[in-house]
Scaffold this active site. Structure first.
Site, PDB file in Angstrom:
ATOM      1  CB  SER A 146      -0.801   0.090   0.951  1.00 53.97           C
ATOM      2  OG  SER A 146      -1.235   1.139   1.267  1.00 53.97           O
ATOM      3  CG  HIS A 147       0.339   4.433   3.089  1.00 57.14           C
ATOM      4  ND1 HIS A 147      -0.793   3.058   3.390  1.00 57.14           N
ATOM      5  CD2 HIS A 147       0.472   4.514   4.372  1.00 57.14           C
ATOM      6  CE1 HIS A 147      -0.692   3.244   5.052  1.00 57.14           C
ATOM      7  NE2 HIS A 147      -0.112   4.072   5.150  1.00 57.14           N
ATOM      8  CG  ASP A 304      -3.064   3.899  -1.939  1.00 60.10           C
ATOM      9  OD1 ASP A 304      -3.760   3.675  -2.988  1.00 60.10           O
ATOM     10  OD2 ASP A 304      -2.672   3.006  -0.756  1.00 60.10           O
ATOM     11  CG  ASP A 306      -2.861  -0.787  -2.796  1.00 58.71           C
ATOM     12  OD1 ASP A 306      -2.839   0.301  -2.343  1.00 58.71           O
ATOM     13  OD2 ASP A 306      -3.129  -1.915  -2.446  1.00 58.71           O
ATOM     14  CG  ASP A 308      -5.766   0.301  -0.781  1.00 52.76           C
ATOM     15  OD1 ASP A 308      -4.802   1.195  -0.560  1.00 52.76           O
ATOM     16  OD2 ASP A 308      -6.036  -0.658  -0.121  1.00 52.76           O
ATOM     17  NE  ARG A 309      -4.359   3.553   2.486  1.00 52.23           N
ATOM     18  CZ  ARG A 309      -4.305   3.872   3.644  1.00 52.23           C
ATOM     19  NH1 ARG A 309      -3.451   4.803   4.839  1.00 52.23           N
ATOM     20  NH2 ARG A 309      -4.167   2.676   4.779  1.00 52.23           N
ATOM     21  CD  GLU A 390      -9.890   1.016   6.147  1.00 53.76           C
ATOM     22  OE1 GLU A 390     -10.601  -0.528   7.140  1.00 53.76           O
ATOM     23  OE2 GLU A 390      -9.618   1.061   5.431  1.00 53.76           O
ATOM     24  CD  GLU A 391      -7.968   6.682  10.064  1.00 50.30           C
ATOM     25  OE1 GLU A 391      -8.007   7.859   9.742  1.00 50.30           O
ATOM     26  OE2 GLU A 391      -7.924   5.422  10.052  1.00 50.30           O
ATOM     27  CE  LYS A 409      -8.362  -0.749   1.138  1.00 53.74           C
ATOM     28  NZ  LYS A 409      -7.310  -0.075   3.013  1.00 53.74           N
TER      29      LYS A 409
END
Length: 548
Positions: A146-147, A304, A306, A308-309, A390-391, A409
């Site tokens: 991820s990030h 990010d 991948d 998903d954000r 999600e936050e 996500k």
């Protein structure tokens, strides 16, 4: 955590990693399963680690992929396994290791046709689309941390529902993978990569075109195109870099990629709050480059590695707090989509209570669940959840017709939703946030982190109502002490303490050696800091009582 003096500034030579040594460590360093930090360990987002720290090495990937192949066989999954990777340096060798094991186990694997990168939401969409139209059951693996910083690697498994695997599944995979490691990899089936690449079990497909074409099923792309919305995109060197041009071409969108660089060292990134390179699209420090360009576009967005954000930058307000955009997105979607009246709004218990107030205003049921997107999977799949968020700036929602879009996500659709909101309403998401805050109250939100040992994290996980002795928090009466989430009664792995105008939650990280305190106040910043201070006191007392 204080802000590093170089936060938001360009990475210096000493901030960059040695890619050659990282790759060498991946192949040469061997984990010892008697050392906890070197075992396979699935947190909320799969197994993550660093080759240099002997927590993400070839042996880990070989064991995990063998365990996944055995799990598929036990479950009778005979459809394809969609395999994706992001742009982290360790993702490339891990991808090769994964292929060599999966193909040796006669798993039918499908990859991007040009061996390119594949975002997490695309894997989810591929699984859902296949399983909707075929009797065979498909699943997927995404190689990504991820990030996380450039030195990290990660791998996560998505079963046939298309979302993050449940804890019961990851526990089975984790246990079997550690058994395989302990047995010296004797149970691993493996082919030479050149042989695997020529196998009949390997298929190559154009994931980019597949995903880009279907986006009009979930976003009003015509409205964005008609309004001529100018969108600035910073992929932060991530896996969606080649997707945005295809999306723009197919749907006649005005998209400009402001940073087309893919570099596994991520040396182009501004440093994050702690002075590390981290591709966190919700961080004003990591996103400082795009924020500086905010006046050049109607909407600017980042993701990010991948994808998903999402990070949303507006002319009127700069980078939006993820919680604020979640509330705006929910308010817009539930007033501009013709979905079933009974659909629920899903949020994690550390997300803003502004979402609760939006749900109450819209008279929609709210489901509050523990941290982890896996808790939204069933609801998104059967259409009972309109939205799950999600936050940490990760969310997804239903397709226009109320059917399932993704069960993971999706940073693409959240970014495009920001453009749709502006195109349809004439106001950008930050302007809508200001209206919601004026009507429902303005939240002050904070999160603090601190280093935590494995023993301390275990103490936090087991916190309960009995560990909270006081009956007030920051001067207000406590109305709820939660160790289980109201939405599904699942353990939250920590504790949440709630008053009428504030709350805090304390829990250990599932992927890092830290614990986190989340807090929010609807009174003012001083009240927020008081909540955080009292939360820290409670955590310290819990450690002391445990002799730590």
């Amino acid at each position: 955590m204080s802000v590093h003096e170089h936060a938001g500034k360009p990475a210096r030579p000493e901030d960059r990693i040695n890619l050659g040594k990282l790759a060498s460590d991946y192949f040469l360093l061997k984990p010892d399963v008697n050392v906890a930090e070197q075992k396979v360990s699935f947190g909320t987002s799969g197994h993550r680690g660093s080759a240099t720290k002997i927590s993400f090495n070839e042996d880990h990937i070989l064991a995990i992929c063998q365990a996944v192949a055995e799990y598929r066989l036990q479950q009778g999954f005979d459809g394809p396994l969609f395999l994706g990777k992001d742009t982290h340096a360790l993702s490339e060798p891990a991808f090769a290791s994964a292929l060599s094991v999966l193909i040796a186990n006669n798993v039918p694997v499908v990859i991007q046709h040009d061996h390119g990168f594949t975002p997490t939401p695309v894997i989810s969409r591929l699984i859902i689309d296949h399983n909707k139209n075929n009797e065979s059951q498909a699943d997927g693996l995404i190689i990504t941390p991820s990030h996380n910083p450039p030195s990290d690697g990660g791998i996560k498994y998505n079963p046939p529902h298309g979302g993050p695997a449940e804890g019961e599944i990851t526990k089975l995979i984790e246990q079997r993978a550690n058994e395989i490691l302990a047995n010296g990899l004797n149970d691993v089936k493996r082919l030479d990569l050149t042989v695997a690449m020529q196998s009949e079990y390997l298929t190559k497909s154009n994931f980019i075109n597949f995903y880009a074409k279907q986006l009009s099923d979930v976003i009003d792309l015509y409205a964005i195109s008609k309004a001529g919305i100018e969108i600035g995109v910073d992929p932060l060197g991530g896996s969606g870099i080649d997707y945005w041009p295809e999306i723009a071409k197919l749907h006649n969108l005005n998209i400009k990629i402001v940073n087309p660089v893919v570099d596994a060292s991520f040396a182009f990134m501004p440093l994050d709050k702690d002075g590390k390179i981290r591709m966190d699209c919700s961080s004003p420090y990591a996103m400082s480059g795009l924020i500086a360009m905010k006046d050049d576009f109607d909407i600017s967005v980042g993701n990010d590695p991948d994808f998903d954000r999402h990070g949303i930058v507006t002319k009127s307000g700069g980078l939006m707090n993820p919680n604020h955009f979640l509330a705006v997105a929910i308010n817009y979607l539930l007033t501009h989509r013709q979905w079933d009246e009974s659909v629920k709004i899903g949020k994690t218990l550390v997300s803003s209570s502004l979402i609760d107030r939006v749900a109450n205003k819209l008279q929609k049921p709210l489901s509050e669940v523990p941290v982890g997107f896996k808790w939204f999977v069933d609801g998104l799949k059967d259409g009972s959840y309109a939205f799950g968020g999600e936050e940490s700036a990760g969310a997804s929602f239903l397709a226009l017709d109320g059917s399932c879009w993704t069960t993971d996500k999706d940073g693409f659709v959240m970014c495009l939703l920001a453009a749709e909101i502006l195109a349809v309403t004439g106001k950008d998401p930050y302007q809508w946030y200001l209206e919601l805050a004026a009507e429902l109250g303005e939240p002050k939100y904070g999160r603090v982190e601190a280093v935590a040992t494995t023993a301390q994290k275990k103490v936090l996980t087991s916190l309960s109502q009995d560990d909270v002795a006081q009956d007030t928090l920051a001067g207000e009466k406590i109305v709820a002490i939660l160790s289980h989430a109201p939405g599904n009664d699942a353990a939250i792995g920590g504790v949440k303490v709630v008053t009428d105008n504030g709350w805090f939650a304390a829990r250990p990280s599932g992927t890092e050696e830290i614990y986190k305190i989340y807090a929010e106040s609807f009174i003012d910043e001083q009240h927020l800091q008081l909540i955080i201070s009292e939360a820290q006191t409670l955590v310290s007392a819990a450690f002391k009582n445990a002799g730590l």
